[in-house]
Scaffold this motif. Structure first.
Motif, mmCIF file in Angstrom:
data_model
loop_
_atom_site.group_PDB
_atom_site.id
_atom_site.type_symbol
_atom_site.label_atom_id
_atom_site.label_comp_id
_atom_site.label_asym_id
_atom_site.label_seq_id
_atom_site.Cartn_x
_atom_site.Cartn_y
_atom_site.Cartn_z
ATOM 1 N N ALA A 114 0.832 -1.205 0.000
ATOM 2 C CA ALA A 114 0.000 0.000 0.000
ATOM 3 C C ALA A 114 0.867 1.257 0.000
ATOM 4 C CB ALA A 114 -0.931 -0.007 1.207
ATOM 5 N N SER A 115 1.929 1.216 0.813
ATOM 6 C CA SER A 115 2.811 2.392 0.888
ATOM 7 C C SER A 115 3.439 2.682 -0.471
ATOM 8 C CB SER A 115 3.919 2.170 1.917
ATOM 9 O OG SER A 115 3.355 1.873 3.152
ATOM 10 N N SER A 116 3.826 1.602 -1.171
ATOM 11 C CA SER A 116 4.449 1.798 -2.494
ATOM 12 C C SER A 116 3.456 2.418 -3.467
ATOM 13 C CB SER A 116 4.922 0.466 -3.069
ATOM 14 O OG SER A 116 5.689 -0.215 -2.143
ATOM 15 N N ILE A 117 2.205 1.936 -3.409
ATOM 16 C CA ILE A 117 1.198 2.465 -4.331
ATOM 17 C C ILE A 117 0.942 3.943 -4.039
ATOM 18 C CG2 ILE A 117 -1.219 2.298 -5.059
ATOM 19 C CD1 ILE A 117 -1.018 -0.726 -4.491
ATOM 20 N N VAL A 118 0.819 4.267 -2.741
ATOM 21 C CA VAL A 118 0.588 5.666 -2.370
ATOM 22 C C VAL A 118 1.780 6.520 -2.822
ATOM 23 C CG1 VAL A 118 0.349 7.265 -0.429
ATOM 24 C CG2 VAL A 118 -0.941 5.132 -0.449
ATOM 25 N N ILE A 165 -7.043 5.558 -5.460
ATOM 26 C CA ILE A 165 -5.923 6.433 -5.804
ATOM 27 C C ILE A 165 -5.801 6.581 -7.324
ATOM 28 C CG2 ILE A 165 -3.967 4.815 -6.002
ATOM 29 C CD1 ILE A 165 -2.434 6.759 -4.143
ATOM 30 N N VAL A 166 -6.259 5.581 -8.062
ATOM 31 C CA VAL A 166 -6.231 5.654 -9.525
ATOM 32 C C VAL A 166 -7.052 6.854 -10.001
ATOM 33 C CG1 VAL A 166 -7.026 4.516 -11.632
ATOM 34 C CG2 VAL A 166 -5.847 3.195 -9.861
ATOM 35 N N LEU A 196 -4.952 -3.264 -0.925
ATOM 36 C CA LEU A 196 -4.464 -3.848 -2.180
ATOM 37 C C LEU A 196 -5.334 -3.388 -3.342
ATOM 38 C CD1 LEU A 196 -3.849 -7.553 -1.096
ATOM 39 C CD2 LEU A 196 -2.115 -5.823 -1.562
ATOM 40 N N PRO A 197 -4.738 -3.177 -4.502
ATOM 41 C CA PRO A 197 -5.577 -2.878 -5.665
ATOM 42 C C PRO A 197 -6.344 -4.134 -6.084
ATOM 43 C CG PRO A 197 -3.269 -3.042 -6.282
ATOM 44 C CD PRO A 197 -3.317 -3.168 -4.803
#
Lengths: 80, 560
Positions: free
Chosen positions: A45-49, B115-116, B264-265
């Motif tokens: 999650a941190s990486s995605i953010v 977030i996308v 998670l996505p």
């Protein structure tokens, strides 16, 4: 080189840059989408953010830097 | 609400995109079940703030009306806005109530997938900067069709452009009106039709009397109060987590009904093809929205147009981060507050009420009242911008250019602009009431798809490819329009959810990955095959167009 030729060169240079930047922007965003949908468990999650924030910052930085660049090349063109 | 049985996530994706672009479109049905939720405290505070906003906007309209006597002033505020002012107005056009409510709801419900949408709403602005901004300003005068028609056949391009623009605006406006009616019904306890009529009357007054000047200033004020309101809510929410995003993520994983999966996505977007199609709509759709493109004519020159985009990009990016944080905080903060959940365990009023429930939790009736009124103000401002864009298409593109053939009568064109505004207002009210019970989620998908597949595609080709001819542009535009509309009609959002069929014929919720290339390929192939003398003249005019686009120096033949 006369003024018309310089202007034509400037237009061509800018058009090429614009296309490359647009392709880069699309590639970054679409690449991000493909990675998180194709490999959803490979990123934390941190990486995605973090990546998301980077992309948002890129969008701001790209517009600001590009604006300055075009202002400058147009100013240079006008001065000459 | 019926859902596609075999494509549940895709259907959610469509509703989610709609929620981004249309206020409460996706929860219109659910919202009705909590009619009258607003307690007396909320109603009076919200009504007070709202009335103050309306009073201020009417004063602005009165002042603007005194300064709006020409078509130049009506369509483009006399081209007198600064970069900062126009940047705020552009940001205001894009930051609709739906961005605020819809996206915070998406993050609350789907976590990381939200977030996308946050990135998507920000990422189109560099593209607009690179491809359009000063070029549109330098080549056009009142609407984006001035740009497409610069070297192509005026009548053909404006006819096509008018169809696509009015289709986009009608879809967008209907969705906004339905959302506005539902939202006002919830917040103020007004009957749906009263709410729709109220919005319709106010937007008609703003536009018909104040034109672009009033619309711009209303948009600027709304953008500022929305930024302040959102920031305040995010600040208070983040203070509960020590301003640590890591802590917010950990807490969200613990408190979400989805558990750690919320981080998670894949909760909403799980198919790369659908995701790329959505991404293309985000990347290129805003660059084809007529009410956004029209904003480039409100500044004096191309340089200021570029500054406008820089400011808009900054405000929009900031706002997207703020809204993401609000949604993320809400996962934890609302989790144990049973008063916000119905007997079915779902958030009362639907996920799009996330920000409003959070404001009530963190700031009581006062904050809820203020945030509610700010939300309503954003709806008013956005529908005003759409109405002005539609009125301009009627009076400038259809009347002045196609019917009057450029023989302009300033007074008559102004009169037609105002009549068109009133007619658009009446049509918008009628559509809002007619579609009250319909799931209008697909409309936002469709409007962005048409904007990307027709308007953006033609603008891009006309500015960047010498070979584009009128014939190619018309064929490409028609193919783009038909394919994007057709694919959405055959997708789950319409074919299953509205028509009631079991399975969609078109398996994806967003058509842009197919419709945009179809437009481009058709336009290129037909243009290449066009050997007419007119086509040669149009290609030859590309150099002059490029010089005007770059320098803003208008040649004598294009001064009208």
């Amino acid at each position: 080189m006369d003024d018309d030729s310089k202007l034509e060169l400037r237009i061509l240079k800018r058009r090429r840059t614009d296309l490359l930047l647009t392709i880069l922007t699309a590639a970054l965003f679409l690449g991000f989408l493909i990675i998180i949908t194709a490999f959803p468990t490979n990123l934390s999650a941190s990486s995605i953010v973090f990546l998301g924030l980077l992309l948002v910052l890129y969008s701001v930085a790209a517009t600001l830097i590009y604006q300055s660049w075009v202002d400058r090349i147009q100013q240079d063109g006008d001065d000459k | 609400m019926k859902r596609a049985v075999t494509y549940p996530r895709l259907a959610k994706g469509t509703a989610a995109l709609a929620a981004m672009a249309t206020p409460v479109a996706a929860y219109a049905e659910g919202a009705l079940s909590i009619e009258g939720k607003g307690a007396d405290g909320l109603q009076w505070i919200a009504i007070g703030v709202f009335l103050a906003f309306v009073a201020l906007t009417l004063v602005i309209t009165y002042v603007a009306a005194k300064r709006t006597g020409t078509t130049e002033e009506f369509y483009s505020a006399g081209g007198g806005l600064t970069g900062l002012q126009n940047g705020l107005a552009i940001a205001g056009d894009w930051m609709s109530a739906a961005t605020f409510l819809g996206m915070s709801g998406l993050v609350f419900t789907f976590g990381m997938d939200g977030i996308v949408y946050a990135i998507g709403a920000a990422i189109s602005w560099p593209v607009i900067m690179f491809i359009l901004s000063d070029r549109v300003r330098n080549l056009g005068k009142h609407t984006y069709m001035d740009v497409v028609a610069y070297r192509l056949d005026n009548k053909a391009m404006r006819t096509l452009g008018s169809f696509s623009s009015l289709a986009i605006i009608a879809l967008y406006l209907t969705a906004q009106m339905v959302g506005a009616g539902a939202l006002i019904q919830i917040l103020f306890g007004l009957p749906y039709w009263v709410a729709v009529v109220l919005v319709g009357i106010l937007m008609t007054i703003y536009v018909s009397f104040g034109g672009m000047l009033a619309t711009s200033w209303i948009q600027i004020i709304k953008a500022v109060i929305l930024l302040i309101g959102g920031s305040t809510l995010a600040f208070i929410a983040m203070s509960h987590f020590g301003f640590s995003i890591g802590h917010m993520l950990d807490q969200a994983a613990q408190h979400s009904p989805r558990g750690p999966a919320i981080l998670l996505p894949g909760n909403l977007l799980d198919d790369p093809v659908a995701a790329v199609s959505l991404g293309l709509a985000f990347l290129f759709g805003p660059a084809g929205l007529p009410h956004i493109l029209m904003r480039f004519f409100t500044v004096p020159d191309g340089k200021t147009a570029r500054r406008s985009v820089s400011w808009a990009s900054l405000f929009i990016a900031y706002f997207q981060i703020v809204v993401f944080l609000i949604g993320l905080a809400a996962i934890t903060l609302l989790a144990n507050e049973s008063q916000f959940f119905g007997p079915d365990g779902k958030l009362i009023g639907g996920a799009n009420m996330t920000a409003l429930h959070l404001s009530e939790l963190l700031g009581g009736q006062w904050l809820l009242g203020v945030v509610s009124a700010v939300t309503f103000a954003t709806i008013l401002a956005v529908v005003a911008g759409l109405t002005l864009s539609a009125a301009s298409t009627f009076s400038h593109d259809i009347y002045a250019t196609i019917i009057a053939k450029g023989a302009r009568d300033e007074a008559k064109e102004m009169r037609i602009s105002r009549i068109a505004t009133v007619l658009v207002g009446i049509v918008a009210i009628a559509l809002g009431i007619l579609f009250q019970k319909q799931n209008v989620a697909f409309m936002a998908t469709l409007s962005l798809a048409v904007a990307a597949s027709v308007n953006f595609a033609l603008l891009f080709l006309s500015l960047f490819w010498r070979g584009l001819t009128t014939k190619g542009a018309v064929y490409g535009g028609v193919v783009g329009l038909v394919s994007s509309v057709g694919m959405v009609m055959l997708s789950g959002a319409v074919w299953v959810d509205i028509f009631g069929f079991v399975e969609p014929i078109f398996p994806y919720p967003h058509p842009t990955i197919f419709s945009l290339p179809l437009t481009l390929v058709t336009a290129v192939l037909v243009s290449l095959g066009d050997k007419s003398a007119r086509a040669d003249a149009e290609r030859a005019a590309f150099n002059e167009q490029s010089i005007v686009a770059e320098t803003g120096q208008v040649s004598a033949q294009h001064t009208t």
